[in-house]
Design an enzyme around this catalytic site. Structure first.
Site, mmCIF file in Angstrom:
data_model
loop_
_atom_site.group_PDB
_atom_site.id
_atom_site.type_symbol
_atom_site.label_atom_id
_atom_site.label_comp_id
_atom_site.label_asym_id
_atom_site.label_seq_id
_atom_site.Cartn_x
_atom_site.Cartn_y
_atom_site.Cartn_z
ATOM 1 N N LYS A 212 0.840 -1.199 0.000
ATOM 2 C CA LYS A 212 0.000 0.000 0.000
ATOM 3 C C LYS A 212 0.877 1.252 0.000
ATOM 4 C CE LYS A 212 -3.608 2.231 2.693
ATOM 5 N NZ LYS A 212 -4.559 2.139 3.794
ATOM 6 N N GLU A 218 10.432 -4.670 4.731
ATOM 7 C CA GLU A 218 10.532 -6.066 4.271
ATOM 8 C C GLU A 218 10.270 -6.149 2.770
ATOM 9 O OE1 GLU A 218 8.802 -5.006 6.853
ATOM 10 O OE2 GLU A 218 8.927 -6.397 8.547
ATOM 11 N N GLY A 274 -4.960 -2.066 4.867
ATOM 12 C CA GLY A 274 -4.148 -3.193 4.392
ATOM 13 C C GLY A 274 -4.815 -4.537 4.650
ATOM 14 N N ARG A 275 -5.349 -4.707 5.867
ATOM 15 C CA ARG A 275 -5.923 -6.016 6.219
ATOM 16 C C ARG A 275 -7.322 -6.202 5.652
ATOM 17 N NH1 ARG A 275 -4.862 -2.648 10.341
ATOM 18 N NH2 ARG A 275 -6.564 -1.858 11.624
ATOM 19 N N GLU A 360 -4.999 -6.935 14.572
ATOM 20 C CA GLU A 360 -4.477 -5.607 14.217
ATOM 21 C C GLU A 360 -5.621 -4.592 14.256
ATOM 22 O OE1 GLU A 360 -2.562 -4.309 10.287
ATOM 23 O OE2 GLU A 360 -0.795 -4.862 11.429
ATOM 24 N N HIS A 391 -5.643 -33.842 17.068
ATOM 25 C CA HIS A 391 -4.546 -34.678 17.566
ATOM 26 C C HIS A 391 -3.418 -33.832 18.131
ATOM 27 C CE1 HIS A 391 -6.303 -38.375 15.974
ATOM 28 N NE2 HIS A 391 -6.820 -37.556 15.065
ATOM 29 N N LYS A 511 9.132 -0.907 14.517
ATOM 30 C CA LYS A 511 9.713 -0.594 13.202
ATOM 31 C C LYS A 511 10.770 0.503 13.342
ATOM 32 C CE LYS A 511 5.555 -1.041 10.257
ATOM 33 N NZ LYS A 511 4.672 -0.286 9.375
HETATM 34 O O1 F6P Z 1 2.107 -4.191 9.937
HETATM 35 C C1 F6P Z 1 1.685 -2.904 9.650
HETATM 36 C C2 F6P Z 1 1.184 -2.768 8.247
HETATM 37 O O2 F6P Z 1 1.009 -1.408 8.018
HETATM 38 C C3 F6P Z 1 -0.113 -3.536 7.977
HETATM 39 O O3 F6P Z 1 -1.233 -2.889 8.428
HETATM 40 C C4 F6P Z 1 -0.030 -3.676 6.508
HETATM 41 O O4 F6P Z 1 -0.940 -4.634 6.035
HETATM 42 C C5 F6P Z 1 1.417 -4.071 6.333
HETATM 43 O O5 F6P Z 1 2.102 -3.281 7.287
HETATM 44 C C6 F6P Z 1 1.994 -3.874 4.967
HETATM 45 O O6 F6P Z 1 1.940 -2.540 4.570
HETATM 46 P P1 F6P Z 1 2.169 -2.132 3.060
HETATM 47 O O7 F6P Z 1 1.091 -2.754 2.240
HETATM 48 O O8 F6P Z 1 2.114 -0.644 3.046
HETATM 49 O O9 F6P Z 1 3.525 -2.649 2.624
#
Ligand code: F6P
Length: 547
Positions: A212, A218, A274-275, A360, A391, A511
């Site tokens: 987003k 990452e 995002g979620r 979240e 199990h 972060k």
């Molecule tokens: O973990 C925080 C967060 O902002 C989530 O809400 C989001 O889904 C994720 O990081 C990834 O964010 P982006 O889509 O901006 O890379």
């Protein structure tokens, strides 16, 4: 601006106080008694909408409980908040944003306004662009740099830009093009990328960089590694990027800076959390896997559940009922967790997906008014597909000291009918719910000839609640309904707990601290450390180990 100043704090709402008194009366009532006193309970305490059947009869509630919970929803302003969300009001107050994942599945030709602008046409323009692109890739018309068709799709993203796509890919694998390979890279751990590409030909691989913000550490690190891997495999020709990288983002500037042609970018908007984004362009990998028609069917499923949520009275409203039960158990029974147990192998990533959606969203202790809550908010959601869990951890659910309400999810028909497998699977899910609710008394155990000393070990006290969510079969449409069911359940919980379910400030601090530590781990000279003694010591240890 405060959206809910007219709503009383939870503990001051009349229905909450009535529930408190009511709880004292019903807390020790056993499900055995509730069922014995009302032979029709198992038929009565059910609700059905859009092909999803909810049996909530095995919950520790009476008609009075339900009445009070529904009253609580009313006093919490749920009706007004639902309307505000669908009207595009900025109900995510801490980020001053509208919350409009429902617009992602709004029907073509309808209208939902954000700041006076109808957003539905943009949604469909992106869906059309995704469909055109997906068709070209799936049919082999979109060629890689060397002229070979694309056979491997790698989604690079994390959180909402990963969990929804992975879950949907796994859930709908039955409908996917099996000639193509789909992988998902999320973790900053280099192993994730290395394993994802180790057997792939760069000439036939397409990366979807899904983010987003397009700034997530990452994702951007993995995207740069992917770029280097691709260039290495394709003789370093920079022109290859255009054929092997597309982006899904709200941030055109950063996409361009990364070197992806914005013509190959699929957009979405700040009013999609995002979620809550798996049905936006973030679902591009899903569409590539199952094709545009199946993707449309999934959106239709989402939309049907949206409409059910929007207009159905609370006492028959599936997401509202599920949310109210969670409020009841976390508020009065000290439930700390909810187990989500899909008896469907294709839903193996569904609990992981729900963890972000639920926790979240509602893992917060500050209300919309900026005050610390004096009640519990989101429980921990977790789970594994049945029957594997049986199990493993079911022992604790049946005889442990914890109170764990369960959501069982099951389907009438299997996508892979094999002999007696499905009957056995479904017998197990029904049996588990039955055993949890009714247990086995000492008298029953003794009657089986069990020696006295062993009896206590073999008694099941029962009275452990569960929902059964049942649908005909797992289709793209049903998946959309299931996800929307939980989305709106989370929304309802957030309204009653009076929290902002759509921000995520709690992920920020870690972060920021990591950004400070990275150079301390990498610097050639010994850094001057100003953390606590534990963090300082760990950094020194890591550096020694590295050298
Ligand atoms: O973990 C925080 C967060 O902002 C989530 O809400 C989001 O889904 C994720 O990081 C990834 O964010 P982006 O889509 O901006 O890379």
């Amino acid at each position: 601006m405060n959206m809910t100043t007219h709503i009383k704090p939870l503990s001051k709402r009349a229905a909450w106080n009535a529930l408190n008194t009511h709880y004292k009366k019903v807390q020790s009532l056993h499900l055995r008694t509730l069922f014995a006193d009302d032979p029709k309970r198992g038929e009565r305490m059910t609700a059905e909408a859009a092909g999803i059947y909810l049996d909530y009869s095995k919950n520790r509630i009476s008609d009075e409980t339900l009445k009070l919970l529904v009253q609580l929803a009313g006093e919490s302003g749920l009706r007004e908040q639902i309307d505000a969300m669908f009207r595009g009001e900025k109900i995510n107050i801490t980020e001053n944003r509208a919350v409009l994942h429902v617009a992602l599945r709004a029907l073509r030709g309808t209208s939902i306004l954000v700041d006076g602008k109808n957003v539905v046409p943009q949604v469909h323009a992106v869906l059309d662009k995704m469909a055109d692109f997906s068709n070209r890739v799936r049919q082999g018309a979109w060629k890689g740099h060397t002229g070979k068709s694309i056979r491997n799709i790698i989604n690079i993203g994390i959180g909402g830009s990963d969990l929804g796509p992975v879950m949907a890919y796994e859930a709908l694998k039955h409908y996917s093009d099996r000639r193509m390979t789909f992988r998902f890279v999320s973790n900053i751990d280099g192993t994730d990328f290395a394993e994802a590409v180790q057997d792939l030909d760069p000439a036939q691989t397409l990366f979807i960089v899904s983010s987003k913000t397009f700034t997530t550490l990452e994702t951007m690190t993995n995207a740069r590694t992917a770029r280097a891997w691709l260039l290495k495999g394709l003789s370093g020709d920079e022109k290859s990027i255009a054929k092997h990288f597309v982006a899904v983002s709200t941030n055109e500037t950063e996409v361009a800076k990364f070197g992806i042609d914005t013509a190959n970018m699929f957009g979405f908007w700040d009013w999609v959390g995002g979620r809550y984004s798996m049905d936006s362009a973030i679902g591009l990998s899903t569409m590539l896997a199952i094709g545009p028609d199946n993707f449309s069917a999934m959106l239709s499923g989402f939309h049907q559940m949206d409409e059910h949520f929007r207009i159905t009275p609370f006492e028959r409203n599936l997401p509202v009922l599920m949310a109210l039960l969670t409020i009841w158990y976390t508020g009065f029974f000290d439930a700390h967790t909810i187990a989500v147990l899909p008896y469907e192998q294709y839903l193996k990533r569904f609990p992981a997906y729900l963890q972000q959606l639920t926790m979240e969203s509602n893992g917060k202790y500050i209300t919309l008014d900026g005050i610390q809550v004096d009640y519990q908010t989101s429980p921990v959601y977790w789970g594994e597909p049945g029957t594997n869990g049986q199990h493993s951890f079911y022992q604790l659910i049946h005889q442990g000291t914890r109170f764990i309400p369960c959501d069982f999810i099951a389907f009438g028909t299997s996508l892979n009918p094999l002999g007696r497998h499905h009957d056995m699977l479904i017998a197990n899910v029904f049996a588990q719910a039955e055993a949890l609710a009714f247990g086995k008394t000492a008298e029953q155990v003794k009657a089986e000839g069990t020696p006295n000393w062993l009896v206590p070990h073999r008694v099941f006290e029962g009275n452990r609640p569960s929902n059964i969510i049942f649908a005909d079969r797992l289709t793209p449409e049903i998946l959309g309904k299931l996800v929307a069911l939980y989305e709106h359940c989370v929304f309802t919980q957030g309204v009653i707990w009076q929290i902002d379910s759509f921000d995520q400030w709690g992920v920020e601090l870690g972060k920021v601290l990591a950004q400070r530590i990275i150079p301390e781990l990498e610097s050639k000279s010994e850094p001057e450390l100003a953390h606590d003694s534990s963090t300082n010591n760990l950094i020194r240890r890591y550096r020694r180990n590295k050298s």
